[in-house]
Scaffold this motif. Structure first.
Motif, PDB file in Angstrom:
ATOM      1  N   VAL A 139      -8.802   1.422   0.700  1.00 27.12           N
ATOM      2  CA  VAL A 139      -9.421   0.428  -0.548  1.00 27.12           C
ATOM      3  C   VAL A 139     -11.055   1.031  -0.745  1.00 27.12           C
ATOM      4  O   VAL A 139     -11.154   0.541  -1.754  1.00 27.12           O
ATOM      5  CB  VAL A 139      -9.844  -0.790   0.755  1.00 27.12           C
ATOM      6  CG1 VAL A 139     -10.368  -2.226   0.354  1.00 27.12           C
ATOM      7  CG2 VAL A 139      -7.832  -1.126   1.328  1.00 27.12           C
TER       8      VAL A 139
ATOM      9  N   ARG B  17       1.621   2.333  -3.641  1.00 31.02           N
ATOM     10  CA  ARG B  17       1.291   2.484  -4.176  1.00 31.02           C
ATOM     11  C   ARG B  17       1.191   4.082  -4.054  1.00 31.02           C
ATOM     12  O   ARG B  17       0.829   4.607  -5.305  1.00 31.02           O
ATOM     13  CB  ARG B  17      -0.039   1.511  -4.301  1.00 31.02           C
ATOM     14  CG  ARG B  17       0.225   0.044  -4.969  1.00 31.02           C
ATOM     15  CD  ARG B  17      -1.046  -1.007  -5.000  1.00 31.02           C
ATOM     16  NE  ARG B  17      -1.631  -0.283  -4.896  1.00 31.02           N
ATOM     17  CZ  ARG B  17      -1.746  -0.844  -6.903  1.00 31.02           C
ATOM     18  NH1 ARG B  17      -1.306  -1.427  -6.969  1.00 31.02           N
ATOM     19  NH2 ARG B  17      -3.168  -0.497  -7.846  1.00 31.02           N
ATOM     20  N   VAL B  18       0.850   4.458  -2.614  1.00 35.27           N
ATOM     21  CA  VAL B  18       0.052   5.200  -2.238  1.00 35.27           C
ATOM     22  C   VAL B  18       1.660   6.617  -2.821  1.00 35.27           C
ATOM     23  O   VAL B  18       1.507   7.462  -3.085  1.00 35.27           O
ATOM     24  CB  VAL B  18       0.095   5.998  -0.915  1.00 35.27           C
ATOM     25  CG1 VAL B  18       0.417   6.988  -0.443  1.00 35.27           C
ATOM     26  CG2 VAL B  18      -1.110   5.161  -0.437  1.00 35.27           C
TER      27      VAL B  18
ATOM     28  N   TRP C  80      -4.390  -7.607   5.784  1.00 33.31           N
ATOM     29  CA  TRP C  80      -4.176  -6.062   6.970  1.00 33.31           C
ATOM     30  C   TRP C  80      -4.102  -6.500   8.335  1.00 33.31           C
ATOM     31  O   TRP C  80      -3.569  -5.090   8.528  1.00 33.31           O
ATOM     32  CB  TRP C  80      -4.633  -5.017   6.420  1.00 33.31           C
ATOM     33  CG  TRP C  80      -6.051  -4.836   4.740  1.00 33.31           C
ATOM     34  CD1 TRP C  80      -6.945  -4.643   4.055  1.00 33.31           C
ATOM     35  CD2 TRP C  80      -4.588  -4.514   4.426  1.00 33.31           C
ATOM     36  NE1 TRP C  80      -6.628  -4.353   2.698  1.00 33.31           N
ATOM     37  CE2 TRP C  80      -5.416  -3.763   2.739  1.00 33.31           C
ATOM     38  CE3 TRP C  80      -3.660  -3.600   4.056  1.00 33.31           C
ATOM     39  CZ2 TRP C  80      -5.132  -3.439   2.054  1.00 33.31           C
ATOM     40  CZ3 TRP C  80      -2.915  -2.226   3.263  1.00 33.31           C
ATOM     41  CH2 TRP C  80      -3.762  -2.186   1.996  1.00 33.31           C
TER      42      TRP C  80
ATOM     43  N   LEU D  49       1.220  -1.003   0.473  1.00 29.91           N
ATOM     44  CA  LEU D  49      -0.277  -0.204  -0.053  1.00 29.91           C
ATOM     45  C   LEU D  49       0.752   1.481  -0.207  1.00 29.91           C
ATOM     46  O   LEU D  49       0.074   2.323  -0.867  1.00 29.91           O
ATOM     47  CB  LEU D  49      -1.115  -0.007   1.289  1.00 29.91           C
ATOM     48  CG  LEU D  49      -1.866   1.002   1.159  1.00 29.91           C
ATOM     49  CD1 LEU D  49      -2.623   1.370   0.505  1.00 29.91           C
ATOM     50  CD2 LEU D  49      -2.435   0.870   2.480  1.00 29.91           C
TER      51      LEU D  49
ATOM     52  N   ALA E 212      -6.512   0.908   6.201  1.00 25.81           N
ATOM     53  CA  ALA E 212      -6.340   0.963   5.169  1.00 25.81           C
ATOM     54  C   ALA E 212      -7.649   1.202   4.368  1.00 25.81           C
ATOM     55  O   ALA E 212      -7.888   1.209   3.400  1.00 25.81           O
ATOM     56  CB  ALA E 212      -5.546  -0.018   4.771  1.00 25.81           C
TER      57      ALA E 212
ATOM     58  N   LEU F 111      -2.178   8.081   5.891  1.00 24.90           N
ATOM     59  CA  LEU F 111      -3.274   7.597   5.256  1.00 24.90           C
ATOM     60  C   LEU F 111      -4.574   7.787   5.685  1.00 24.90           C
ATOM     61  O   LEU F 111      -5.252   7.974   4.900  1.00 24.90           O
ATOM     62  CB  LEU F 111      -2.672   6.272   5.905  1.00 24.90           C
ATOM     63  CG  LEU F 111      -1.777   5.024   5.040  1.00 24.90           C
ATOM     64  CD1 LEU F 111      -2.160   3.262   5.853  1.00 24.90           C
ATOM     65  CD2 LEU F 111      -1.764   5.208   3.935  1.00 24.90           C
TER      66      LEU F 111
ATOM     67  N   ALA G  29      -5.742   2.143  -3.354  1.00 25.27           N
ATOM     68  CA  ALA G  29      -4.540   1.189  -2.849  1.00 25.27           C
ATOM     69  C   ALA G  29      -5.509  -0.525  -3.531  1.00 25.27           C
ATOM     70  O   ALA G  29      -6.089  -0.119  -4.642  1.00 25.27           O
ATOM     71  CB  ALA G  29      -6.133   0.811  -1.228  1.00 25.27           C
TER      72      ALA G  29
END
Length: 649
Positions: free
Chosen positions: A562, A536-537, A551, A533, A558, A594, A543
């Motif tokens: 998602v 990707r961020v 997770w 994650l 998260a 996040l 996500a």
């Protein structure tokens, strides 16, 4: 005799005819087992709920009552409706099992092992009692914290039963009978000095002097090479007697009485002063075992609580303090591998602090450091209070090992807000210097790993590289396999922070593979998904949405992202409103970042303001990099995005 309960193997029950009683499902058995462990004491319903579920259901109390009602019907089928149970009784806030000592196989076994009987009767009774074992005690509850101490105690009692039976056979002049059982015994349990002693004596009495001496040499080598211990006085005396060819091969009546008296005295010592010495040496062994990782770490955790429980049973506060405080295994990760066990250790340490005599500053500091270490993520403030008090005591004593242990506790409690990487860096620097001067290798490694984390958070990767290299070199020299887990993850983080995405993804795959079998579920669970994650961020990607993604503990933070990746904005907003405050640990800033990203997307202005306030002290740090494992990039970028979304300058 009515119902008989069995825990020397899978938990079961038999009726008066000897037929197995159907106890329904695993939760029913767990309730019964928990009440048997309590040995007639009342177990509050709330405690049963906590013991049965990691995440209790909304009506956990009602479920427990249903289980108890079903158990009552099973074990007392002829009890009239509404008549009170005489076996599973309700008392005060909970339930208790009312059973005689002959109605639980473990209780009967304990009586047999502890009985003083003529040797012939003892052999017969122990043969029968050892036949009651159908597998490991409380077999299906091996992973439950509430069963650990009792399982370990019964396992120790079983080993002692084997040894007492062998002693009795020697007294009866039947050494050849004892040899096969003892040989199997020491092969399976090579740390049992009494087992080695009895095997050597049995061999000697069958005329096999050379084999007896070979057994004693094996025992000496094993104790020295594996545990760093010298043989006990009893083993040394036996070796000297055999070398002198003392008259033990064919004992007469007086010698028989003497040997039997010695055997009885040895048993008494095992539950008195000998038990004390063995408990303390056991914790030293567990400490060494823990740093090997994998099964060694898991075994050390399991046996640690059993050792503490055994020490408390002896009623000696100073012994209990030594047993608790001697487990000074360095800790770098701020999530517990076993929260329930950690809570049990903290509770035992607090109880011991309450009764420890004045003047025991070293033991008090070790207990306080244990509270600080095992209270990682604590929100009550007690962990930090304990750490600071331990530090005050330790700095007034000339004990480098104690100070290193205490500094580990202080480190674990330096997460009360974001942006504290500089303070942790100072702790790491002191640990490196202190440990290097005094040869405290594992704490020197800990100091370097703390500095890897702190320098990463501050963006000083050349500095972090040096500490990672130093940690790896010490680990290679002293065979500390867990260290490479952290340094390999750090090198993946290093690539991620440098925007080398493809290389970072490959490095993370290798690092994830190394987690398997480390014995650190607090580190392992959910971390692979979080690492993906974060990558990707950083790339501006949504996500991952695979519904099978594990997770772990990071799921609440998260989940909103998602949902957004699936195009479910209202679902994401609802999930965001339910997101708890992140634990105050190495990933505190990462979880807030996040949350900030999701809050900006769904325009949750209240949460944006909260995220901004929490993250501001860490404006000069890289989010998540203080873990030494992952990063979400500069905190300053998230603060900038929050300012823009909130129309703030």
């Amino acid at each position: 005799m009515g119902v008989v309960f069995g825990v020397l193997g899978p938990v079961t029950a038999w009726d008066s005819a000897g037929d197995v009683i159907a106890l329904k499902g695993p939760k029913h058995r767990a309730v019964l087992a928990r009440l048997i462990v309590a040995r007639g004491r009342v177990v509050p319903v709330g405690r049963l709920v906590d013991d049965l579920w990691v995440d209790p259901p909304g009506d956990g109390v009602g479920a427990v009552r249903t289980f108890v009602a079903a158990l009552r019907r099973a074990v007392e089928p002829e009890r009239p409706p509404r008549a009170p149970s005489r076996v599973l009784v309700t008392e005060g806030p909970g339930y208790a099992l009312r059973a005689g000592s002959d109605e639980v196989d473990a209780w009967r076994f304990e009586e047999v092992v502890g009985a003083s009987r003529p040797a012939g009767e003892l052999v017969a009774s122990l043969d029968e009692a050892l036949g009651w074992w159908r597998g490991p005690a409380y077999a299906e509850f091996a992973d439950e914290g509430w069963a650990r101490a009792e399982r370990s105690r019964l396992a120790e009692l079983r080993l002692r039963a084997v040894e007492r039976r062998a002693e009795a056979k020697l007294v009866l002049g039947r050494p050849a009978e004892a040899v096969p059982d003892l040989d199997a015994h020491v092969t399976e349990h090579p740390w049992r000095e009494d087992g080695w002693r009895l095997l050597a004596l049995a061999l000697y009495r069958t005329g096999r002097q050379r084999d007896a001496l070979a057994v004693l040499r094996r025992a000496r080598a094993l104790l020295a090479e594996q545990l760093g211990l010298d043989p006990s006085p009893a083993l040394r005396r036996l070796e000297e007697d055999i070398l002198r060819q003392a008259d033990q091969a064919e004992p007469g009546q007086d010698a028989t009485a003497r040997v039997w008296a010695e055997a009885t005295a040895a048993y008494d010592r095992a539950v008195a002063s000998g038990a004390r010495a063995r408990l303390e040496s056991t914790v030293g062994i567990l400490r060494n075992l823990a740093v090997t990782g994998g099964g060694g770490l898991e075994a050390a955790r399991e046996q640690r609580t059993a050792a503490i429980a055994a020490a408390e049973e002896l009623g000696d506060a100073e012994l209990t303090a030594r047993v608790i405080g001697a487990y000074d295994v360095p800790a770098i990760w701020t999530r517990s591998d076993d929260p329930r066990q950690a809570a049990e250790v903290v509770a035992a340490a607090e109880r011991t602090l309450g009764v420890l005599p004045a003047g025991n500053d070293v033991l008090r500091a070790r207990l306080l450091a244990t509270v600080a270490l095992e209270s990682r993520g604590d929100r009550s403030g007690r962990g930090r209070e304990a750490a600071l008090e331990a530090e005050r005591i330790a700095r007034g004593l000339d004990d480098p090992g104690l100070l290193a242990f205490v500094l580990n506790g202080v480190y674990m409690q330096t997460f009360q807000r974001a942006g504290l990487a500089p303070e942790r860096d100072e702790i790491g620097a002191e640990l490196v210097g202190l440990s290097g001067r005094h040869g405290l290798v594992t704490f020197e490694v800990l100091g370097h790993l703390i500095r890897v984390q702190a320098r990463s958070a501050l963006g000083d990767f050349p500095g972090a590289d040096l500490h990672a290299l130093a940690a790896d070199e010490l680990a290679a020299r002293h065979e500390l396999p867990l260290v490479s887990v952290f340094t390999q993850w750090y090198r993946a983080l290093r690539l991620a922070a440098s925007s080398e995405t493809a290389e970072a993804a490959s490095a993370y795959r290798n690092a994830i593979a190394q987690l398997d079998g480390t014995g650190m579920p607090g580190l392992e669970t959910g971390l692979p998904a979080l690492a993906q994650l974060c990558l990707r961020v950083q790339q501006g990607l949504p996500a991952q949405t695979d519904e099978h993604t594990d997770w772990g503990p990071y799921e609440p933070w998260a989940r909103p992202l998602v949902s957004l990746a699936r195009g479910r904005t209202s679902e994401a907003a609802a999930a965001l409103r339910e997101t708890p405050e992140p634990p105050r640990d190495l990933l505190f800033e990462a979880m807030w970042c996040l949350t900030a990203r999701a809050a900006i997307t769904v325009d949750d202005r209240e949460l944006m303001r909260r995220a901004h306030s929490e993250l501001t002290p860490a404006a000069a740090e890289l989010a998540g990099a203080g873990s030494g494992l992952i990063t979400l990039g500069p905190v300053s970028q998230y603060l900038h995005d929050l300012n823009v979304a909130l129309d703030q300058p």
